[in-house]
Design an enzyme around this catalytic site. Structure first.
Site, PDB file in Angstrom:
ATOM      1  N   ALA A  20       0.811  -1.225   0.000  1.00  0.00           N
ATOM      2  CA  ALA A  20       0.000   0.000   0.000  1.00  0.00           C
ATOM      3  C   ALA A  20       0.844   1.274   0.000  1.00  0.00           C
ATOM      4  O   ALA A  20       0.399   2.328  -0.458  1.00  0.00           O
ATOM      5  CB  ALA A  20      -0.923  -0.020   1.213  1.00  0.00           C
ATOM      6  N   ARG A  32      -1.037   0.475   7.766  1.00  0.00           N
ATOM      7  CA  ARG A  32      -0.376   0.396   9.083  1.00  0.00           C
ATOM      8  C   ARG A  32       0.585   1.547   9.365  1.00  0.00           C
ATOM      9  O   ARG A  32       1.289   1.523  10.358  1.00  0.00           O
ATOM     10  CB  ARG A  32       0.365  -0.960   9.192  1.00  0.00           C
ATOM     11  CG  ARG A  32      -0.622  -2.128   9.162  1.00  0.00           C
ATOM     12  CD  ARG A  32       0.054  -3.491   9.116  1.00  0.00           C
ATOM     13  NE  ARG A  32      -0.965  -4.543   9.003  1.00  0.00           N
ATOM     14  CZ  ARG A  32      -1.510  -4.918   7.837  1.00  0.00           C
ATOM     15  NH1 ARG A  32      -1.118  -4.329   6.708  1.00  0.00           N
ATOM     16  NH2 ARG A  32      -2.451  -5.847   7.766  1.00  0.00           N
ATOM     17  N   VAL A 100      -4.866  -3.402  -4.482  1.00  0.00           N
ATOM     18  CA  VAL A 100      -6.098  -3.757  -5.210  1.00  0.00           C
ATOM     19  C   VAL A 100      -6.602  -2.559  -6.036  1.00  0.00           C
ATOM     20  O   VAL A 100      -7.725  -2.541  -6.512  1.00  0.00           O
ATOM     21  CB  VAL A 100      -7.195  -4.222  -4.203  1.00  0.00           C
ATOM     22  CG1 VAL A 100      -6.791  -5.531  -3.555  1.00  0.00           C
ATOM     23  CG2 VAL A 100      -7.479  -3.147  -3.140  1.00  0.00           C
ATOM     24  N   HIS A 116      -4.047 -10.026  -3.938  1.00  0.00           N
ATOM     25  CA  HIS A 116      -5.237  -9.790  -3.098  1.00  0.00           C
ATOM     26  C   HIS A 116      -6.442  -9.347  -3.919  1.00  0.00           C
ATOM     27  O   HIS A 116      -7.375  -8.752  -3.383  1.00  0.00           O
ATOM     28  CB  HIS A 116      -4.915  -8.758  -2.007  1.00  0.00           C
ATOM     29  CG  HIS A 116      -3.897  -9.258  -1.027  1.00  0.00           C
ATOM     30  ND1 HIS A 116      -3.188  -8.437  -0.190  1.00  0.00           N
ATOM     31  CD2 HIS A 116      -3.441 -10.514  -0.776  1.00  0.00           C
ATOM     32  CE1 HIS A 116      -2.358  -9.160   0.549  1.00  0.00           C
ATOM     33  NE2 HIS A 116      -2.492 -10.433   0.206  1.00  0.00           N
ATOM     34  N   CYS A 124     -20.933 -11.264  -7.388  1.00  0.00           N
ATOM     35  CA  CYS A 124     -22.065 -11.721  -6.556  1.00  0.00           C
ATOM     36  C   CYS A 124     -21.609 -12.844  -5.615  1.00  0.00           C
ATOM     37  O   CYS A 124     -21.024 -13.838  -6.059  1.00  0.00           O
ATOM     38  CB  CYS A 124     -23.186 -12.245  -7.461  1.00  0.00           C
ATOM     39  SG  CYS A 124     -24.585 -12.922  -6.525  1.00  0.00           S
ATOM     40  N   CYS A 127     -23.949 -16.070  -6.817  1.00  0.00           N
ATOM     41  CA  CYS A 127     -23.775 -16.788  -8.096  1.00  0.00           C
ATOM     42  C   CYS A 127     -22.418 -16.540  -8.736  1.00  0.00           C
ATOM     43  O   CYS A 127     -22.076 -17.157  -9.751  1.00  0.00           O
ATOM     44  CB  CYS A 127     -24.895 -16.382  -9.070  1.00  0.00           C
ATOM     45  SG  CYS A 127     -24.711 -14.714  -9.748  1.00  0.00           S
ATOM     46  N   CYS A 145     -29.407 -11.775  -9.724  1.00  0.00           N
ATOM     47  CA  CYS A 145     -29.993 -12.980  -9.106  1.00  0.00           C
ATOM     48  C   CYS A 145     -30.516 -12.688  -7.700  1.00  0.00           C
ATOM     49  O   CYS A 145     -31.102 -13.553  -7.050  1.00  0.00           O
ATOM     50  CB  CYS A 145     -28.933 -14.093  -9.037  1.00  0.00           C
ATOM     51  SG  CYS A 145     -27.803 -13.940  -7.625  1.00  0.00           S
ATOM     52  N   SER A 184       4.780  -3.243   4.802  1.00  0.00           N
ATOM     53  CA  SER A 184       5.282  -3.560   6.152  1.00  0.00           C
ATOM     54  C   SER A 184       5.712  -5.026   6.213  1.00  0.00           C
ATOM     55  O   SER A 184       6.305  -5.464   7.194  1.00  0.00           O
ATOM     56  CB  SER A 184       4.184  -3.288   7.185  1.00  0.00           C
ATOM     57  OG  SER A 184       3.045  -4.115   6.891  1.00  0.00           O
TER      58      SER A 184
END
Ligand code: APR
Length: 237
Positions: A20, A32, A100, A116, A124, A127, A145, A184
C-alpha cells in the site's frame, strides 16, 4: 545508492513486490502507517473480513464504497510510470502486488500478479457473476440474481487466487533481484515471497518509509519515500 543502481541495472530477472505504500503518493491511505493507516487511524481492519461481509453488511458496503471511490478519484503517480517504463525496457520481469487499486496496470505494466484481487471489480457472493465496481458508485449492491455484490478482493479468511499466487512463486524463485516497495511485510502468505526470493539466491532490496519485519534479511534497506527513490534510480540507469 550507486551500488544499488548497479544491482538493478545488471539484473537479469528483476521482480518488484509492492504494498500500500506504493500508492500513498497517489493519495490512497495505507493500512499500518503510524497514525495515518486505515487499520491504525480508523480501526477498520475487522471490515476486511468475511465475518464483516456476513454479520455487518451495511458497514462493510459503506467502507468499500469509499475505497472504490478512492481508486476512481486518485491516479497512479510518477513511481508507477517509472515501473511501467522499466517493464517496457525489459528490466522488470514481473510485478507482484498486494494492492487492489489497479494503478500498476493503469500506468502501463502488463505483468502484474494481484495477490489480493482488485477493487476494479465486484462479484455476486451467491452466483459469482462479475460486474465493474462502478456499481458501488451507483449504490447498486445487488446482483440480478438477488445476491449481494462484494468487492473482488481477498478478505481475511479467504484463500488467495491460484493463478497470481503461482505467478508470484515462479517469479520469486527466478528472480536475481527482488525489490520491495512500500510494504510492512506483515501479512502472510504474501510476505513469504521476499523470503523465497532471498532463499533462492536473489538480492533483496526494501524501500519503505518505516522499518519492516524483514529489514534484517535484506541486502539493501532504504527508509525513504518511494517516488523520489525510484526517480533517483531511474536517472542513473
Ligand atoms: N514511500 C515508502 N514507504 C511508504 C510510503 C511511501 N510514500 N507510504 C507508506 N509507506 C510504508 C509505510 O511506512 C508502511 O510500512 O508502506 C508500508 C505499508 O504497509 P501496510 O500499510 O501494512 O500495507 P501492506 O504491507 O500493503 O499491507 C499488506 O494487509 O490489510 C492487508 O490486504 C491488505 O494488502 C494489504 C496487506
Amino acid at each position: 545508492m550507486d551500488s544499488l543502481v548497479q544491482l538493478i541495472k545488471s539484473a537479469n530477472y528483476l521482480v518488484v513486490f509492492t504494498g500500500a505504500g506504493m500508492s500513498t503518493e497517489s493519495g490512497l491511505p495505507d493500512f499500518r502507517s503510524a497514525n495515518r493507516g486505515l487499520w491504525t487511524a480508523e480501526q477498520k481492519q475487522y471490515l476486511s473480513s468475511t465475518n464483516a461481509l456476513n454479520d455487518h453488511l451495511q458497514e462493510f458496503i459503506e467502507f468499500y464504497r469509499k475505497r472504490v471511490q478512492g481508486i476512481h478519484e486518485f491516479k497512479p503517480h510518477k513511481g508507477h510510470y517509472i515501473l511501467a517504463e522499466w517493464e517496457r525496457k525489459g528490466l522488470i520481469k514481473q510485478i507482484i502486488t498486494q494492492n487492489v487499486d489497479g494503478f500498476h496496470q493503469e500506468a502501463g505494466n502488463q505483468k502484474v500478479a494481484e495477490l489480493h484481487g482488485t477493487l476494479k471489480k465486484v462479484h455476486c457472493e451467491a452466483c459469482g457473476k462479475s460486474y465493474i465496481s462502478e456499481e458501488y458508485l451507483q449504490e447498486n449492491y445487488s446482483c440480478s440474481c438477488g445476491g449481494v455484490l462484494r468487492p473482488s478482493i481477498v478478505l481475511f479468511g479467504e484463500m488467495l487466487p491460484e493463478q497470481p499466487f503461482t505467478a508470484a512463486e515462479e517469479a520469486a524463485i527466478n528472480s536475481d533481484v527482488f525489490l520491495v516497495l512500500g510494504s510492512s511485510l506483515s501479512v502472510s502468505p504474501a510476505n513469504q515471497f521476499p523470503l523465497l526470493a532471498g532463499e533462492t539466491g536473489a538480492k533483496l532490496i526494501i524501500v519503505n518509509k518505516e522499518p519492516t519485519e524483514m529489514d534484517g534479511v535484506a541486502d539493501f534497506v532504504i527508509h525513504e519515500a518511494i517516488g523520489s527513490v525510484l526517480e533517483e534510480i531511474n536517472l542513473k540507469l
